[in-house]
Design a protein around this motif. Structure first.
Motif, PDB file in Angstrom:
ATOM      1  N   SER A  33       0.849  -1.187   0.000  1.00 24.18           N
ATOM      2  CA  SER A  33       0.000   0.000   0.000  1.00 24.18           C
ATOM      3  C   SER A  33       0.889   1.244   0.000  1.00 24.18           C
ATOM      4  CB  SER A  33      -0.884  -0.001   1.253  1.00 24.18           C
ATOM      5  OG  SER A  33      -1.380   1.293   1.498  1.00 24.18           O
ATOM      6  N   THR A  34       0.530   2.218  -0.804  1.00 22.22           N
ATOM      7  CA  THR A  34       1.306   3.477  -0.823  1.00 22.22           C
ATOM      8  C   THR A  34       1.197   4.189   0.533  1.00 22.22           C
ATOM      9  OG1 THR A  34      -0.599   4.642  -1.748  1.00 22.22           O
ATOM     10  CG2 THR A  34       1.055   3.861  -3.320  1.00 22.22           C
ATOM     11  N   GLN A  57      -1.220  -2.336  -6.133  1.00 22.56           N
ATOM     12  CA  GLN A  57      -1.100  -2.549  -4.690  1.00 22.56           C
ATOM     13  C   GLN A  57      -1.663  -3.933  -4.363  1.00 22.56           C
ATOM     14  OE1 GLN A  57      -1.734   1.513  -2.337  1.00 22.56           O
ATOM     15  NE2 GLN A  57      -3.496   1.036  -3.592  1.00 22.56           N
ATOM     16  N   LYS A  61      -5.577  -0.092   0.955  1.00 24.86           N
ATOM     17  CA  LYS A  61      -6.410   0.192   2.129  1.00 24.86           C
ATOM     18  C   LYS A  61      -7.525   1.157   1.803  1.00 24.86           C
ATOM     19  CE  LYS A  61      -2.742   0.027   5.567  1.00 24.86           C
ATOM     20  NZ  LYS A  61      -1.925   0.897   6.411  1.00 24.86           N
ATOM     21  N   GLY A  62      -8.730   0.835   2.266  1.00 23.54           N
ATOM     22  CA  GLY A  62      -9.862   1.737   2.120  1.00 23.54           C
ATOM     23  C   GLY A  62     -10.225   2.337   3.459  1.00 23.54           C
ATOM     24  N   ARG A  63     -11.279   3.137   3.481  1.00 24.80           N
ATOM     25  CA  ARG A  63     -11.741   3.734   4.733  1.00 24.80           C
ATOM     26  C   ARG A  63     -12.336   2.657   5.626  1.00 24.80           C
ATOM     27  NH1 ARG A  63     -16.062   7.104   3.347  1.00 24.80           N
ATOM     28  NH2 ARG A  63     -16.174   7.737   5.504  1.00 24.80           N
ATOM     29  N   LYS A 125     -18.966   4.492  -7.651  1.00 27.42           N
ATOM     30  CA  LYS A 125     -17.725   5.114  -7.181  1.00 27.42           C
ATOM     31  C   LYS A 125     -16.609   4.985  -8.214  1.00 27.42           C
ATOM     32  CE  LYS A 125     -14.995   4.728  -2.949  1.00 27.42           C
ATOM     33  NZ  LYS A 125     -15.183   4.512  -1.502  1.00 27.42           N
ATOM     34  N   GLY A 128     -11.745   6.713  -4.536  1.00 26.46           N
ATOM     35  CA  GLY A 128     -11.826   6.699  -3.077  1.00 26.46           C
ATOM     36  C   GLY A 128     -10.642   7.451  -2.503  1.00 26.46           C
TER      37      GLY A 128
HETATM   38  C1  BTN Z   1     -12.058   4.427   0.313  1.00 26.99           C
HETATM   39  O1  BTN Z   1     -12.901   4.930  -0.422  1.00 26.99           O
HETATM   40  O2  BTN Z   1     -12.356   3.498   1.067  1.00 26.99           O
HETATM   41  C2  BTN Z   1     -10.651   4.969   0.287  1.00 26.99           C
HETATM   42  C3  BTN Z   1      -9.790   4.291  -0.731  1.00 26.99           C
HETATM   43  C4  BTN Z   1      -8.400   4.853  -0.815  1.00 26.99           C
HETATM   44  C5  BTN Z   1      -7.529   4.081  -1.767  1.00 26.99           C
HETATM   45  C6  BTN Z   1      -6.182   4.704  -1.972  1.00 26.99           C
HETATM   46  S1  BTN Z   1      -5.281   3.961  -3.280  1.00 26.99           S
HETATM   47  C7  BTN Z   1      -3.856   4.830  -2.817  1.00 26.99           C
HETATM   48  C8  BTN Z   1      -3.798   4.795  -1.311  1.00 26.99           C
HETATM   49  N1  BTN Z   1      -3.179   3.568  -0.894  1.00 26.99           N
HETATM   50  C9  BTN Z   1      -4.025   2.774  -0.237  1.00 26.99           C
HETATM   51  O3  BTN Z   1      -3.743   1.659   0.235  1.00 26.99           O
HETATM   52  N2  BTN Z   1      -5.227   3.355  -0.144  1.00 26.99           N
HETATM   53  C10 BTN Z   1      -5.229   4.653  -0.783  1.00 26.99           C
END
Ligand code: BTN
Length: 261
Positions: A33-34, A57, A61-63, A125, A128
């Motif tokens: 993940s960045t 990736q 990771k998301g919210r 969507k 994100g």
């Molecule tokens: C969401 O809507 O749940 C948020 C998503 C965010 C994704 C980005 S991709 C770049 C950065 N690295 C990650 O692991 N997540 C964010």
């Protein structure tokens, strides 16, 4: 137009005219993940504006602890900022507006924002945004803006997201340059961030792009659920929700579900 050579770092290094966003760039073919890399770099003192980009990736990771699907062809990046405590809430607005402007500029497509920071096309969507920050004493040590845009992904190939997500490829029927999109996102993000720090009312433009307002919604935050009409947003980006008894509640975070348009 698709990119002839998909090296965003090289492209940005020769095109970006920003003051600090993207002046330090890292691009990885595949990483977990960045956000993880950005956090490490930020703790080690990376300059404000450092950008980490991944072609793919494996642990996006998301919210709210959710996973973010991040295959090749999409744009996944994290930007390290060092805002004041006062400017921290504005990052959500700055990031989502930068994406709305960039998608419009590169593809002509109109998007809208679902509070707080999902960028949508017709209720699906397309982007994100995840913001993570670390506090040192009473100040923000760093904040990381993570942006994931579904660019050249075919959502139909991913049953886990196909009913909820769309991509630029799906909407336009043609591939879009990740290089150009990334260039405009970073340029707009710096502009909006500097304006917000100088006191600009960023929430006004943000509010104009929001499709949540005026609608009957349900907001979930952990176990708690609030329901009502989304009335407005505050200068700091919080949502004002009017319930059936006429009471107004200020919502700081949560997942919105639109019950009635
Ligand atoms: C969401 O809507 O749940 C948020 C998503 C965010 C994704 C980005 S991709 C770049 C950065 N690295 C990650 O692991 N997540 C964010």
């Amino acid at each position: 137009m698709p990119d002839k050579q998909d090296n965003i770092k090289t492209f940005l290094e020769s095109h970006l005219a920003t003051e600090f966003v993207g002046r330090q760039l890292y691009q990885y073919t595949t990483i977990t993940s960045t956000m993880d890399v950005a956090k490490e770099l930020a703790r080690d003192g990376a300059a404000e504006g450092t950008v980490i980009i991944a072609n793919k990736q494996t642990w996006g990771k998301g919210r709210a602890g959710r996973a973010w699907l991040s295959p090749e062809g999409n744009l996944a990046m994290s930007i390290i900022l060092r805002p004041s405590m006062e400017n921290l809430p504005q990052l959500i607005m700055v990031a989502s507006l930068a994406v709305v402007r960039a998608i419009k500029s590169v593809s002509g497509l109109e998007t809208h924002i679902k509070w707080p920071n999902d960028v949508m096309v017709k209720n699906k969507k397309i982007c994100g945004i995840l913001i993570e920050s670390e506090v040192k004493g009473t100040a923000i040590n760093f904040a990381i803006i993570g942006i994931g845009i579904n660019v050249n992904l075919n959502p139909v190939a991913f049953p886990e997201i196909s009913s909820l997500a769309t991509s630029l490829l799906q909407e336009l029927g043609t591939e879009v340059s990740r290089n150009e999109l990334c260039y405009v996102v970073l340029s707009e993000l710096e502009k909006l961030y500097l304006e917000a720090k100088a006191g600009a009312p960023t929430y006004k433009e943000w509010q104009q792009h929001m499709n949540t307002l005026g609608k009957s919604i349900r907001v979930k935050l952990g176990e708690s659920v609030e329901q009502g009409i989304a009335e407005s947003v505050t200068k700091g980006g919080n949502l004002m929700l009017r319930d059936a008894n006429g009471n107004l509640t200020e919502i700081i975070a949560g997942d919105v579900e639109i019950i009635k348009d």
